[in-house]
Design a protein around this motif. Structure first.
Motif, mmCIF file in Angstrom:
data_model
loop_
_atom_site.group_PDB
_atom_site.id
_atom_site.type_symbol
_atom_site.label_atom_id
_atom_site.label_comp_id
_atom_site.label_asym_id
_atom_site.label_seq_id
_atom_site.Cartn_x
_atom_site.Cartn_y
_atom_site.Cartn_z
ATOM 1 N N SER A 83 0.827 -1.212 0.000
ATOM 2 C CA SER A 83 0.000 0.000 0.000
ATOM 3 C C SER A 83 0.860 1.260 0.000
ATOM 4 O O SER A 83 0.558 2.234 -0.710
ATOM 5 C CB SER A 83 -0.925 0.000 1.219
ATOM 6 O OG SER A 83 -1.789 -1.123 1.191
ATOM 7 N N ALA A 84 1.948 1.258 0.767
ATOM 8 C CA ALA A 84 2.837 2.418 0.803
ATOM 9 C C ALA A 84 3.518 2.633 -0.546
ATOM 10 O O ALA A 84 3.728 3.771 -0.985
ATOM 11 C CB ALA A 84 3.884 2.237 1.895
ATOM 12 N N ALA A 85 3.841 1.542 -1.246
ATOM 13 C CA ALA A 85 4.457 1.680 -2.571
ATOM 14 C C ALA A 85 3.481 2.288 -3.565
ATOM 15 O O ALA A 85 3.849 3.162 -4.371
ATOM 16 C CB ALA A 85 4.943 0.311 -3.056
ATOM 17 N N LEU A 86 2.222 1.852 -3.530
ATOM 18 C CA LEU A 86 1.227 2.411 -4.447
ATOM 19 C C LEU A 86 0.974 3.889 -4.158
ATOM 20 O O LEU A 86 0.705 4.672 -5.091
ATOM 21 C CB LEU A 86 -0.080 1.613 -4.350
ATOM 22 C CG LEU A 86 -0.030 0.180 -4.883
ATOM 23 C CD1 LEU A 86 -1.332 -0.552 -4.600
ATOM 24 C CD2 LEU A 86 0.260 0.175 -6.380
ATOM 25 N N ASP A 87 1.048 4.275 -2.893
ATOM 26 C CA ASP A 87 0.873 5.687 -2.528
ATOM 27 C C ASP A 87 2.167 6.482 -2.627
ATOM 28 O O ASP A 87 2.164 7.694 -2.355
ATOM 29 C CB ASP A 87 0.325 5.778 -1.095
ATOM 30 C CG ASP A 87 -1.077 5.196 -0.982
ATOM 31 O OD1 ASP A 87 -1.777 5.150 -2.021
ATOM 32 O OD2 ASP A 87 -1.461 4.767 0.115
ATOM 33 N N GLU A 88 3.244 5.797 -3.011
ATOM 34 C CA GLU A 88 4.558 6.421 -3.160
ATOM 35 C C GLU A 88 5.021 7.078 -1.852
ATOM 36 O O GLU A 88 5.610 8.157 -1.836
ATOM 37 C CB GLU A 88 4.551 7.440 -4.299
ATOM 38 C CG GLU A 88 4.321 6.807 -5.661
ATOM 39 C CD GLU A 88 4.439 7.796 -6.786
ATOM 40 O OE1 GLU A 88 4.791 8.964 -6.504
ATOM 41 O OE2 GLU A 88 4.176 7.418 -7.952
ATOM 42 N N LEU A 93 7.081 4.819 4.868
ATOM 43 C CA LEU A 93 6.228 3.699 5.296
ATOM 44 C C LEU A 93 6.593 2.421 4.551
ATOM 45 O O LEU A 93 6.546 1.316 5.121
ATOM 46 C CB LEU A 93 4.761 4.051 5.049
ATOM 47 C CG LEU A 93 4.194 5.204 5.881
ATOM 48 C CD1 LEU A 93 2.749 5.478 5.495
ATOM 49 C CD2 LEU A 93 4.278 4.874 7.371
ATOM 50 N N TYR A 94 6.974 2.555 3.315
ATOM 51 C CA TYR A 94 7.374 1.387 2.511
ATOM 52 C C TYR A 94 8.597 0.699 3.119
ATOM 53 O O TYR A 94 8.612 -0.528 3.319
ATOM 54 C CB TYR A 94 7.635 1.857 1.085
ATOM 55 C CG TYR A 94 8.277 0.830 0.198
ATOM 56 C CD1 TYR A 94 7.541 -0.232 -0.320
ATOM 57 C CD2 TYR A 94 9.622 0.941 -0.141
ATOM 58 C CE1 TYR A 94 8.140 -1.174 -1.155
ATOM 59 C CE2 TYR A 94 10.228 0.012 -0.976
ATOM 60 C CZ TYR A 94 9.478 -1.047 -1.483
ATOM 61 O OH TYR A 94 10.070 -1.968 -2.300
ATOM 62 N N LEU A 95 9.619 1.473 3.460
ATOM 63 C CA LEU A 95 10.836 0.901 4.033
ATOM 64 C C LEU A 95 10.600 0.344 5.429
ATOM 65 O O LEU A 95 11.132 -0.719 5.798
ATOM 66 C CB LEU A 95 11.938 1.948 4.048
ATOM 67 C CG LEU A 95 12.445 2.415 2.671
ATOM 68 C CD1 LEU A 95 13.463 3.530 2.836
ATOM 69 C CD2 LEU A 95 13.047 1.234 1.909
#
Length: 399
Positions: free
Chosen positions: A317-322, A326-328
């Motif tokens: 989800s964090a990747a899609l929201d860029e 949060l992604y890391l």
């Protein structure tokens, strides 16, 4: 011959109506003998029979004619009665038709009155429309002159407006959908529209469009969709990863050492082995150099796998929201769970850990430009041209 008449000298027959039917005179031949001759009556009978048959035929014809006349009289009386009944029914139908015709005449009169009123209203409306048309004639002439003035600039204006539209769509694709490739295609299409105009005054705008395209080329080309798909494919594999559960070390089987021999001379050894086997049944001590892992219940195993899946879903989800932070963080949490609760020496776990490390090294951060420089430039040019057109129209109207 003598003066005396012979009985056969002359014979005359008469009918009851005193009409001579036939006479046969027989004269004597002086040279012949004086013998008497017979009288011939066959023709008389034939004539009588024919007359009788004619009379019967005439009577039959008269009777048949009378019968036919009587039948015709009866048929004529029946036909007359039928004709009279039909005439009566026709009279009633004619009366009904006359009533309906009178009704329709009244309706037609009312309709004609309404039509006359509508015609009057229409005549008034036509008069007002004619007046309006006459008033609009001058305005139409002015519009024709304006259209004639704008006809020469129409293709260039359309191309300029289309280029402005394409630049605006490129901005929406970039900031709302984060679609860099489509935004670059839109800017290239806008530049081709300006090139078709062939106006040297538009070169500064084309330069700004080229700078915007180059700025989009500098954005991180990593596909966010590819990263999200990779994480989606890793989530179902979590169920196949082995956990670090309790493993009891294998105990060496010492039954071979405690077997009794069949030799009588080994009675001492057999007694010792028997004693050892009895003691081993009560107390057993085994040593092992391998580490004993902690025991995990079924609920704990399920909880660990679901935590790892949750961490992967959060990173997706964090990747899609860029959202790079949060992604890391989600990927680091998934790595920590993998190291703590799963068997790192397993080949599947090693490949899973390598995939997580590769995703952590993937930079998903993208620095989008805050605005497209060519958008404001195109807007200014269109505003200037529109103002000049209205200015020319007001000048022509004043003249």
């Amino acid at each position: 011959m003598s003066d005396k008449e012979s009985p056969h000298s002359d014979t005359t027959l008469k009918n009851p109506d005193n009409v001579v039917e036939d006479a046969v005179i027989i004269e004597s031949d002086p040279d012949a003998k004086a013998a008497p001759k017979k009288v011939k009556t066959g023709g008389l009978w034939l004539f009588s029979i024919v007359n009788f048959l004619l009379i019967i035929g005439i009577c039959a014809a008269a009777a048949w004619t009378g019968y036919q006349w009587q039948q015709n009289q009866t048929n004529d009386s029946d036909i007359g009665a039928k004709i009279e009944a039909e005439l009566l029914s026709m009279d009633s139908s004619i009366a009904k038709i006359d009533a309906s015709v009178a009704k329709y005449d009244a309706e037609l009169v009312s309709i004609n009155e309404g039509l006359s009123e509508q015609n009057q209203v229409l005549n008034k409306n036509m008069d007002s429309l004619l007046q309006q048309i006459l008033q609009n004639v001058d305005e139409n002439q002015v519009l024709k002159s304006r259209i004639a003035d704008l006809s020469g600039r129409r293709p260039a204006d359309w191309l300029l407006a289309e280029a402005d539209y394409l630049v605006r769509i490129a901005g929406r694709k970039l900031w709302l959908e984060n679609d860099v490739s489509t935004a670059m295609l839109m800017l290239q299409a806008a530049d081709s529209r300006l090139e078709d105009i062939g106006d040297p005054s538009l070169f500064p705008v084309r330069k700004l469009i080229a700078e915007d395209i180059q700025a989009l080329h500098q954005i991180n080309p990593v596909s966010i969709n590819s990263v999200a798909l990779a994480l989606s494919g890793m989530i179902p594999q979590v169920n196949n990863l082995p956990l670090n559960a309790l493993k009891i070390p294998e105990i060496e089987d010492n039954k071979a050492e405690n077997e009794l021999s069949e030799s009588i001379s080994d009675w001492r050894v057999n007694i010792s082995k028997t004693w050892n086997s009895l003691v081993d049944d009560f107390i057993q001590i085994e040593t092992s150099d391998k580490p004993v892992l902690p025991y995990l219940s079924t609920k704990q195993r399920w909880l660990i796998t679901e935590q790892l899946k949750l961490a992967l879903s959060q990173s997706k989800s964090a990747a899609l929201d860029e959202q790079e932070t949060l992604y890391l963080n989600a990927l680091q949490q998934a790595t920590a769970l993998l190291v703590e609760h799963f068997q790192l020496d397993d080949n599947n776990v090693k490949q899973f850990a390598d995939a997580l490390q590769q995703l952590q090294n993937t930079d998903i951060a993208k620095d989008y430009p805050r605005q497209l420089q060519s958008a404001d430039a195109l807007k200014d040019i269109i505003d200037q041209r529109v103002k000049s057109v209205f200015k020319n129209n007001t000048d022509t109207g004043a003249l």
